[in-house]
Scaffold this active site. Structure first.
Site, PDB file in Angstrom:
ATOM      1  N   GLU A  42       6.257  41.874  42.948  1.00 42.83           N
ATOM      2  CA  GLU A  42       7.330  42.049  41.968  1.00 42.83           C
ATOM      3  C   GLU A  42       8.696  41.860  42.632  1.00 42.83           C
ATOM      4  OE1 GLU A  42       8.660  45.626  38.847  1.00 42.83           O
ATOM      5  OE2 GLU A  42       7.147  45.984  40.399  1.00 42.83           O
ATOM      6  N   LYS A 113       8.368  41.426  32.192  1.00 43.25           N
ATOM      7  CA  LYS A 113       7.754  42.759  32.256  1.00 43.25           C
ATOM      8  C   LYS A 113       7.984  43.503  30.939  1.00 43.25           C
ATOM      9  CE  LYS A 113       7.619  46.790  35.359  1.00 43.25           C
ATOM     10  NZ  LYS A 113       8.175  47.346  36.614  1.00 43.25           N
ATOM     11  N   CYS A 149       3.378  45.266  37.397  1.00 41.21           N
ATOM     12  CA  CYS A 149       3.365  46.682  37.782  1.00 41.21           C
ATOM     13  C   CYS A 149       3.018  47.612  36.623  1.00 41.21           C
ATOM     14  CB  CYS A 149       4.702  47.049  38.424  1.00 41.21           C
ATOM     15  SG  CYS A 149       4.610  48.532  39.481  1.00 41.21           S
TER      16      CYS A 149
END
Length: 602
Positions: A42, A113, A149
């Site tokens: 990330e 994300k 994540c």
């Protein structure tokens, strides 16, 4: 057979040019190793967390330009790279934490994300907007999804949608900060996701130190049945190759007994057990609108298939509990020192366990030639302290500096004598000694460019048993999140790898030696009593009444809570130190200094 490479790298926040160069080199290496897909952590381009750097338009623009340049390194391979993405790089108000999919010299697609953590050390809602799509990627006959994540930590959402759209491989890129034992929680959660969605889960994590955070790596590939197919090293850069039999996943989804597969309802049982590392109310959370996300299909160019002898990859065994913490501290110190332009460190060596452990970790991290220890005896320093400190320095091979402070201390006493007249000696005179030592360490730092390491532990910082501008002075407090009992465990473990810390240091009662016969227990409960109370109150936010009901002495609990609450002003002035527990002071635990709340025992 698809060959996947998880590139677990150590980035530097803000150094986009260096990070890009490193990623480019590893893309080429992954290609040479026969990988079809290589995934990076990330925000690998910018480093994590970039914090308010992302508010600078030129920083965002440099990230976009670097990504375009990086795409030219992708002939014959697909690269998944963590980056910033903005519709208008000159106006970063609509910024996304993104994963770019690069291949054949261009960016094919970008995933934004979806779930933005805003607890503990995370502030992503301050900077980013959530994504609104969940694309899936078709590579020949196979489909994979990409998430970032937090997207995979809770049931439902983008990973499930990708699996329901045919993805048999879920690639999740991460910058997941370390705390002790976190890798176990991750793997349990990932195994639940893999079984629930009947898909292979590939989890690539950042490695390295960044200010108060350290990232452990421990990237892993989990099979559709929840078994570990490959695992990377902890606390080191690694290229983890894993050959994936995606046809076997397709076949498993077709078997009647597995028909629930990726499409079965997600239940609360799939959520990870709450361990205090995320808000309790988030442990079973799902976002209702996740089910409505569009899942566009992105067609990727075909790549040559490989004929691997067997599926799977290298599985690195995990470290044990104490070694894991030691390696985290070692990596954090090395990176904090080097990334901030220091070559040498200096610390006060007292003959006690805390400074002995810090000196030992520093030596392992940087080499003895880069570690300087200053022994600064006062009138109350015992001969045993000198003997033990010299013995440790000799065993480590570090550079010894001795500066007696008795004369300086007396000069201070003479100077304040008129103001102190008529009052007995107390903590004021004791703390003058600590502040003299802090001043001398900072003088050595100024003269030689050495980074000063503070040596206080979490038990002391919790209770305010540390001196502002004295033993709290420094540039980095390496063990400020390490409880005293764990300090001993770390020292004992290190001695199993070579006995460098003298037994006398391990066996002597802790003392600051600021007055005759002083012991830590004059001011604090025994550490084996203190540390469990602190863990409950500081890390678990347990109310004092509840702590007492668990069997701890009520008067002791009340005393400890008072010490913790009234010491916030000290901790706010402490140097940064690396997060080791589930809740560290600073980024993790943010309480006001001026605070009238008293959650005492009823």
């Amino acid at each position: 057979m698809l060959r996947l490479c998880l590139a677990q790298i150590n980035t530097t926040v803000g150094d986009i040019a260096r990070n890009t160069s490193r990623i480019r080199a590893l893309v080429r290496r992954a290609h040479d190793l026969g990988a079809h897909v290589v995934a990076f952590p990330e925000l690998a381009l910018t480093g994590y967390p970039p914090e308010d750097l992302v508010l600078k338009p030129d920083f965002v623009r440099a990230n976009v330009e670097a990504l375009d340049d990086l795409a030219t390194a992708t002939p014959g391979i697909i690269a998944v790279v963590g980056c910033l993405d903005a519709p208008d790089p000159g106006a970063p108000g609509r910024l996304h934490n993104a994963a770019a999919i690069l291949t054949q010299g261009r960016r094919i697609a970008t995933y934004h994300k979806r779930r933005l953590p805003n607890y503990g050390v995370f502030d992503e809602k301050r900077y980013f907007q959530p994504g609104h799509e969940c694309p899936v990627f078709h590579l020949g006959a196979h489909v994979f999804g990409v998430t970032i994540c937090e997207d995979i930590w809770y049931p439902g959402g983008p990973p499930r949608l990708a699996a329901e759209s045919g993805a048999v491989l879920l690639i999740n890129i991460n910058a997941s900060p370390y705390h002790a034992g976190k890798w176990r929680d991750r793997e349990r959660m990932l195994a639940a996701r893999a079984r629930d969605y009947r898909a292979i889960v590939a989890y690539v994590n950042l490695v390295g130190g960044q200010d108060e955070l350290v990232f452990d790596g421990t990237s892993v590939v989990i099979g559709h049945d929840g078994t570990v197919l490959a695992r990377a090293a902890q606390f080191a850069e690694d290229m983890l190759l894993c050959d994936l039999d995606l046809d076997a996943v397709h076949a498993a989804r077709l078997r009647p007994e597995d028909n629930a597969g990726a499409n079965r309802p997600v239940s609360a049982a799939a959520a990870p057990a709450w361990d205090g590392s995320t808000p309790r109310e988030a442990a079973l959370s799902t976002s209702p609108d996740d089910d409505a996300l569009p899942t566009p299909a992105v067609m990727l160019p075909n790549l040559p298939t490989s004929a691997a002898p067997a599926a799977g990859g290298r599985i690195v065994p995990p470290l044990d509990r104490v070694e894991e913490v030691y390696r985290a501290l070692e990596l954090a110190l090395r990176d904090y020192t080097r990334k901030n332009g220091f070559h040498d460190v200096v610390l006060g060596l007292s003959g006690g366990i805390d400074s002995a452990l810090v000196a030992t970790i520093a030596t392992d991290a940087l080499g003895p030639q880069h570690v300087h220890v200053a022994f600064m005896p006062s009138p109350y320093t015992s001969g045993a302290s000198l003997t033990l400190a010299r013995d440790l320095a000799t065993r480590l091979g570090v550079c010894w500096v001795e500066i007696a402070i008795a004369g300086i201390f007396q000069a201070f006493l003479d100077a304040v004598a008129p103001a102190f007249a008529g009052r007995p000696a107390d903590v004021a005179e004791e703390n003058i000694q600590a502040r003299i030592r802090g001043t001398l360490l900072m003088a050595l730092s100024n003269k030689f460019g050495w980074l000063v390491l503070a040596t206080g532990n979490k038990s002391e910082y919790s209770c305010g048993y540390a001196t502002l501008y004295g033993d709290m002075a420094g540039g980095f407090a390496l063990i400020k999140d390490v409880p005293k009992t764990l300090v001993y465990d770390l020292a004992i473990w290190r001695n199993t790898r070579g006995a460098v810390i003298p037994d006398g240091i391990l066996q002597r009662p802790p003392t600051a030696e600021l007055r005759p016969g002083q012991l830590d227990t004059d001011n604090l409960p025994p550490y084996d009593v203190l540390d469990p109370i602190l863990e409950l109150y500081v890390e678990r936010d347990a109310p004092p009444d509840e702590i007492a009901r668990l069997g701890h002495d009520r008067a002791t609990v009340a005393r400890v809570v008072r010490m913790v609450d009234r010491s916030e002003y000290k901790r706010r002035q402490a140097p940064p130190g690396v997060k080791i527990t589930i809740k560290a002071f600073g980024r993790d635990r943010r309480l006001p200094i001026t605070n009238g709340y008293r959650g005492g025992l009823s």
